[in-house]
Write an enzyme that holds these catalytic residues in place. Sequence first.
Site, short mmCIF file in Angstrom:
data_model
loop_
_atom_site.label_atom_id
_atom_site.label_comp_id
_atom_site.label_asym_id
_atom_site.label_seq_id
_atom_site.Cartn_x
_atom_site.Cartn_y
_atom_site.Cartn_z
N GLU A 210 -29.91 -14.61 -19.46
CA GLU A 210 -31.09 -14.84 -19.02
C GLU A 210 -32.17 -13.77 -19.47
OE1 GLU A 210 -34.99 -15.17 -16.57
OE2 GLU A 210 -33.50 -13.55 -16.69
N ASP B 294 -26.16 -11.94 -15.68
CA ASP B 294 -26.36 -10.91 -16.39
C ASP B 294 -27.48 -9.90 -15.88
OD1 ASP B 294 -28.22 -12.88 -17.09
OD2 ASP B 294 -28.84 -11.85 -19.14
N1 BES Z 1 -35.75 -13.33 -12.28
C1 BES Z 1 -36.69 -12.72 -13.37
C2 BES Z 1 -38.07 -13.76 -13.45
C3 BES Z 1 -39.08 -13.33 -12.21
C4 BES Z 1 -39.40 -12.37 -11.90
C5 BES Z 1 -39.27 -14.66 -11.47
C6 BES Z 1 -39.84 -12.13 -10.67
C7 BES Z 1 -40.13 -14.64 -10.60
C8 BES Z 1 -40.48 -13.20 -9.87
C9 BES Z 1 -35.88 -13.00 -14.70
O1 BES Z 1 -34.76 -12.41 -14.36
C10 BES Z 1 -36.30 -12.30 -15.60
O2 BES Z 1 -36.69 -11.16 -15.59
N2 BES Z 1 -36.89 -12.96 -16.61
C11 BES Z 1 -37.47 -12.43 -17.92
C12 BES Z 1 -37.31 -13.41 -19.07
C13 BES Z 1 -37.33 -12.87 -20.25
C14 BES Z 1 -36.45 -11.94 -20.99
C15 BES Z 1 -37.22 -14.25 -21.14
C16 BES Z 1 -38.86 -11.92 -17.80
O3 BES Z 1 -39.58 -12.30 -17.05
O4 BES Z 1 -39.13 -10.85 -18.30
MN MN Z 2 -33.68 -12.97 -12.67
MN MN Z 3 -34.74 -10.29 -14.58
#
Ligand code: BES
Ligand code: MN
Ligand code: MN
Length: 456
Positions: A154, A89
């Site tokens: 996610e 997604d």
């Molecule tokens: N891949 C990201 C998280 C991430 C970003 C890890 C940069 C390491 C470096 C993930 O897709 C993300 O954006 N997660 C969301 C999670 C939330 C919606 C629960 C976030 O961090 O905002």
């Molecule tokens: Mn991600």
């Molecule tokens: Mn993300």
Amino acid sequence: MSSSAVAYARANYPRFLDELKDLLRIPSISTLPEHKDDCRRAATVLVDELKRIGFDQARLIETVGHPLVYAEWLKAPGKPTMLLYGHYDVQPTDPDDEWLTRPFEPAERDGNLYARGAADDKGQVWAQVKALESLMASGGALPVNVRVLFEGEEEVGGEGIANFVASKPPELKANVALVSDTELFAPGLPTLCVGLRGMIYTEIEVRGAKTDLHSGMYGGAAPNPFVALAQMLAKLKDEDGHILIPGFYDGILPPSPEELAAWRSLPFDEESYRLKEVGSRQLVGESGYSVLERTWARPTLDVHGIPGGFTGAGAKTVIPARALAKVSMRLVPGMIPAKSFELYKAYVEKIAPAGVDVEVRLIHSGDPCLIPVNNKYVQAATRALHEVWGKDTVFIRSGGSIPIVGDFDRYLGVPSVMMGFGLPDDNIHAPNEKFHLKNFALGIESIVRFMEESAL
Ligand code: BES
Ligand code: MN
Ligand code: MN
């Protein structure tokens, strides 16, 4: 490099890239209901591809939301089992007019592939699938047992996968998880991420009068929910970036002196971070903490949007009946999402101004995590990365969240290796998201070599 799988990957790279572009053309935005079918379509493409490369049992697993993709290949007796994780997604594309090319029409410019989801996370998911293909096609088998678990929620909290993992299904029995959803600390610098922040994502709804009112007739006597909301938001955090919720910082586990020392030796230039990545007049936050500490090891609170009221062109003199704010907090090791939410909710209710009703809702939450580094899979990963990138690996944390990583550990006892190939300036969640093409190519090779090294 002697690996025939690496040779296969190099020979087939142009096709791999074309296929990735096809995946990126599917607008699988998990948060928008009108893209529900697109999410399923992206999941189906992954299932079909996994079947094609030799995972006969690849299938969708239905959830309360978008489906999971599951596949397994368990024909390496005596070898470890690796659980591959990523998400298909993507985030919404707004503001659309800031994209130089259309978000779902992948475009190559200066060694990068631009599209929503390019780095987060379809490019990395496809790197995993293409590493599997390269190993299968060149050797007829995989060096380790593999289970694949991709999710489509996610970016919206991952409720479906959380339920699935919490049920401890036999499908997820594994020795280690390979999570491909993080980034390199700097271009060309092999990186393992060993810590993520958790989060609670909330809404505050404020209601005043029973209906919208003329602000001249009633202004001064009727409560204004936006003013009330602004007053409350202003009490959540002080000017030093310190969160004012009583008890919020209790129990936080600070990084060790060794970890802090390692962060100080990372190639980080605060001024270029401010200017090139953030692009603001100055950086803000808690004094006494470096930028890396502030973003990796300290909790924070942000307001994402305040929808409602009159936002059209021109002027409308109205006292809106209700106002809403989307507010999230990032949590660090030692903090418990349910506990943090309780403290926050009680505080917001307490500071609510007279005359309005306030409702605080939890949208989703995820635990922070810290990854153990003293295991053979981390060692295998650093060997693989050294071979592909020609450098020693740096260990970093990230301020972002991947809720399921904590659950892999908690429910399944499976440690994760977070090996990701995004770059800090990939514009994830923002206009002009990109994936550095070299990282796509070397990402595939790194995953191939990681699997081979993990079999030893
Ligand atoms: N891949 C990201 C998280 C991430 C970003 C890890 C940069 C390491 C470096 C993930 O897709 C993300 O954006 N997660 C969301 C999670 C939330 C919606 C629960 C976030 O961090 O905002
Ligand atoms: Mn991600
Ligand atoms: Mn993300």
